[in-house]
Structures are given as C-alpha cells and as structure tokens.
Design a protein around this motif. Structure first.
Motif, PDB file in Angstrom:
ATOM      1  N   ILE A   1       0.865  -1.077  -0.056  1.00 34.96           N
ATOM      2  CA  ILE A   1       0.063  -0.114   0.030  1.00 34.96           C
ATOM      3  C   ILE A   1       0.930   1.216  -0.109  1.00 34.96           C
TER       4      ILE A   1
ATOM      5  N   LEU B   1      -0.891  -0.834  -4.326  1.00 43.16           N
ATOM      6  CA  LEU B   1      -2.092  -0.113  -4.463  1.00 43.16           C
ATOM      7  C   LEU B   1      -1.624   1.337  -4.140  1.00 43.16           C
TER       8      LEU B   1
ATOM      9  N   LYS C   1      -3.491   5.564  -4.001  1.00 39.82           N
ATOM     10  CA  LYS C   1      -4.617   6.181  -3.972  1.00 39.82           C
ATOM     11  C   LYS C   1      -4.664   7.230  -5.117  1.00 39.82           C
TER      12      LYS C   1
ATOM     13  N   THR D   1      -6.550   3.903  -6.503  1.00 43.29           N
ATOM     14  CA  THR D   1      -7.250   2.971  -5.810  1.00 43.29           C
ATOM     15  C   THR D   1      -6.881   3.261  -4.445  1.00 43.29           C
ATOM     16  N   GLU D   2      -7.981   3.891  -3.777  1.00 44.48           N
ATOM     17  CA  GLU D   2      -8.120   4.058  -2.064  1.00 44.48           C
ATOM     18  C   GLU D   2      -8.070   2.989  -1.394  1.00 44.48           C
ATOM     19  N   VAL D   3      -7.416   2.422  -0.405  1.00 44.87           N
ATOM     20  CA  VAL D   3      -7.632   1.458   0.415  1.00 44.87           C
ATOM     21  C   VAL D   3      -8.622   1.979   1.828  1.00 44.87           C
TER      22      VAL D   3
ATOM     23  N   THR E   1     -10.932  -2.044  -0.974  1.00 47.60           N
ATOM     24  CA  THR E   1     -10.709  -0.832  -1.743  1.00 47.60           C
ATOM     25  C   THR E   1     -11.880  -0.311  -2.088  1.00 47.60           C
TER      26      THR E   1
END
Length: 373
Positions: free
Chosen positions: A7, A30, A32, A115-117, A131
C-alpha cells in the motif's frame, strides 16, 4: 491471491515491489493517487541507493549537485565542494517515484493507482484489503502509505515512536544559474533549517523544524528566503506536510505485515532525509517477506531488528547531534558548519559515504563542552 500487497507507491513501496517481483513473487501495489503524482519534497537523493538496484537511475534524475552553500541569517556564507565519488541527485518526486514503480512493473509487479484502501481484515492466514473498487487478498502486507496514511493504525500500531515535525515547501519555476549547488540556511528558522534544492527548470524551496518548539510563521520565513534568490513565492503553490522523524528503536512488524518508509518513522532527525531510508526499509521489507514466503517464521521479526540495528543505531547519533545543533544553532554554525571539515562531512553524510556514528562524538564535543568527558 497475491504473495504481497503493498500500500503506497512511494520510494519504499516501489523498492519493495521491485525486489519482490524480481524474486518471482506476485506483487500488487495499491496507490490512491494517479501516477505520476506530485509529492512535496526537496528531492535530494543519496547516490548510495544505486548499490541496491541493478538499473540506471539517470532518466529519473533532474540534476546532480556537487557543491553545498550554507548561510547564517542570509549572510556569513560557507561554500564547499562535495568530495565524494558521485554528487547528490536532485529529483522531482513525481518522476522519481513513478520511474521506480515502472521498474517494478517490468519485473512483473502489478500497479493499481487511483485505488484508495478503505480497510483491512486478517482472515486466518492472509489479508483482505478492501478498496473503493473491490477487495483483494494477499498473504503479506507492506504498509508504505506515508506519514499521514491510515495503515499503521489499522495494523494495530497505536503508539509508534516518532517525533512529528512540520515542513512547508514550494516548487518555483525559474532559470537556475547554478544547478550544481544545494543551499542550506540556518538562523532564520528555529529548531530547523531552510533549503533550496536546484532542479533543471526551477527550485524546490522549503522550511522545516525537526525538534519541536513554538509555532513559527513558515510562510513569512519562506517568502523572505526566496527573495534572496530573486524569486517570488506568491505565484507558487505551497504545500505543508508532516514528517515522521525517527525517535528510537521500535517494533515494525505484526501478523503477516510490516511498516516501511515514512509509515515506519524512518526520517533522519538531523537532515530530515527521507528518500534513502525509505528505500532502505523497502529493500529490507522485500528481503523479509521473501524469506517469510519461503517458510522462515522469524523473518518479519528480523526485519524490525535489522532496521533498528542498521538504521536506528546511526539515527541515535543523528538525534543527539540534532538536539545539540538545533538548540544552539549559532554555536553549531561556528563550531560545525564553518570548520573546513564540517561542510565536507555533511556532504559525505548526504551522499551516504559517511555515517553519523563516525563523526558525531567529535562533533558533539565541539557543540557541548564536557560531552563524553
């Protein structure tokens, strides 16, 4: 299911992704933001990082700087050539970070930016990462989501040892007359310094405080400093951001997960250098997770130990030096910066050719009478 989900696509995440993918591990990164993305940062990189990779960083370097110029309240200048094998690299983080991730992708790592967790859950022997799009699963996690990221908290690191510091930075388009000189100013700001790092097409100018203290008008200080280079900051966007300064050894692993980069609070307490330690932590995280995937049940614990021993032991010296220097900066400037060897040593530390432990004892004796006696 991925072997590892990382992340954050900064220097720590990109490094870990590269080395794990090179080992044949399945890696998902990933991020964001949409890459390439702006990141406020002076952008000084120690060329020592090259030893940890087998590709050429030239496409990601804006300029190389081989000289340092120090001032005290805009006067009393000290100039020095950096007597090292390779000058300091000046980079723009949007270019540098994206370049590193692209090298990881060439090795087979997968990137999902934008792609935000939104949350994480441990499921008996693996992690589910939720996500905004859809959940993904991985056997191990590397949390490399920076100073402000939520991952450390979600992983249960409630009270990380860190000293939160602040910085304000601006990117100023300009015709840079001398692209090979890095500027440091002491005296205008308390408990820290101001910097001006050259780039091919402008300056990265910033101010930071690293040992706390009373609030200061960063904007006013930065404006005054910029005028000494005949540039106005009024037209440039300014970015304030926190720094996670190293504040002592700590545990950086938990169940099938590690912290890396600024999430692991590895920023240098003396210079606020963050890129090299982030890359170093990403490298060690990759080694640990590769070993864990091969069945070593102690690998993640050894990651914490390695960071504490190999980085933390030197940062303990940096911390002592920063405490003495920034509390008594006038003495520090005279006893440290103005010494013929002082600027040279700083250059070698910035380039990764010298450790604080090699010089701190002598430096502290000059700054604090009676130290070590």
């Amino acid at each position: 299911m991925y072997d590892t989900i990382i992340i954050g696509a900064g220097p720590a995440g990109g490094t870990a992704a590269y080395h794990l993918a090179k080992k044949g591990r399945s890696v998902l990164v990933l991020e964001k933001e949409s890459l390439p993305r702006y990141k406020p940062c002076g952008g000084g990189v120690s060329p020592a990082i090259a030893q940890w990779f087998d590709f050429d960083f030239s496409p990601a370097i804006s300029v190389k700087a081989d000289s340092l110029r120090f001032t005290w309240k805009l006067g009393d200048p000290v100039e020095a050539k950096i007597a090292t094998k390779e000058p300091v690299w000046m980079v723009r983080r949007d270019v540098f970070d994206h370049f590193l991730v692209q090298q990881a992708q060439k090795q087979g790592a997968e990137l999902r930016d934008r792609t935000e967790v939104t949350g994480i859950e441990f499921k008996s022997d693996h992690w589910q990462v939720n996500t905004a799009n859809s959940p993904v699963t991985g056997r191990y996690l590397i949390a490399a989501d920076g100073a402000k990221g939520p991952m450390a908290k979600w992983l249960g690191f409630k009270d990380r040892k860190r000293r939160l510091a602040g910085a304000l930075e601006a990117e100023v388009p300009a015709v840079v007359e001398n692209k090979s000189t890095i500027h440091f100013e002491f005296g205008l700001v308390k408990n820290g310094y101001i910097w001006n790092f050259p780039k091919a097409d402008g300056y990265s100018i910033g101010v930071g405080t690293f040992i706390g203290g009373e609030p200061q008008d960063f904007k006013k200080i930065l404006d005054e400093y910029a005028k000494s280079f005949n540039v106005e900051l009024t037209a440039s966007k300014q970015y304030g951001h926190p720094l996670c300064i190293w504040d002592g050894n700590q545990t950086l692993h938990t169940q099938n997960a590690v912290l890396a980069g600024e999430a692991a609070c590895i920023v240098d307490p003396m210079t606020a250098e963050g890129i090299r330690p982030s890359i170093f932590s990403g490298l060690l995280a990759a080694v640990a997770i590769d070993q864990a995937l091969s069945g070593d049940i102690n690998a993640l614990e050894q990651y914490s130990e390695a960071i504490n021993e190999q980085w933390g032991s030197d940062m303990a010296w940096a911390q002592k030096l920063a405490g003495a220097f920034y509390r008594f900066p006038g003495i520090g400037y005279k006893a440290g910066v103005k010494r013929p060897s002082g600027a040279q040593m700083m250059g070698k530390i910035l380039c990764g050719e010298l450790r604080y432990g090699d010089v701190a004892g002598r430096a502290l004796k000059r700054l604090i009478p009676g130290f070590g006696g």
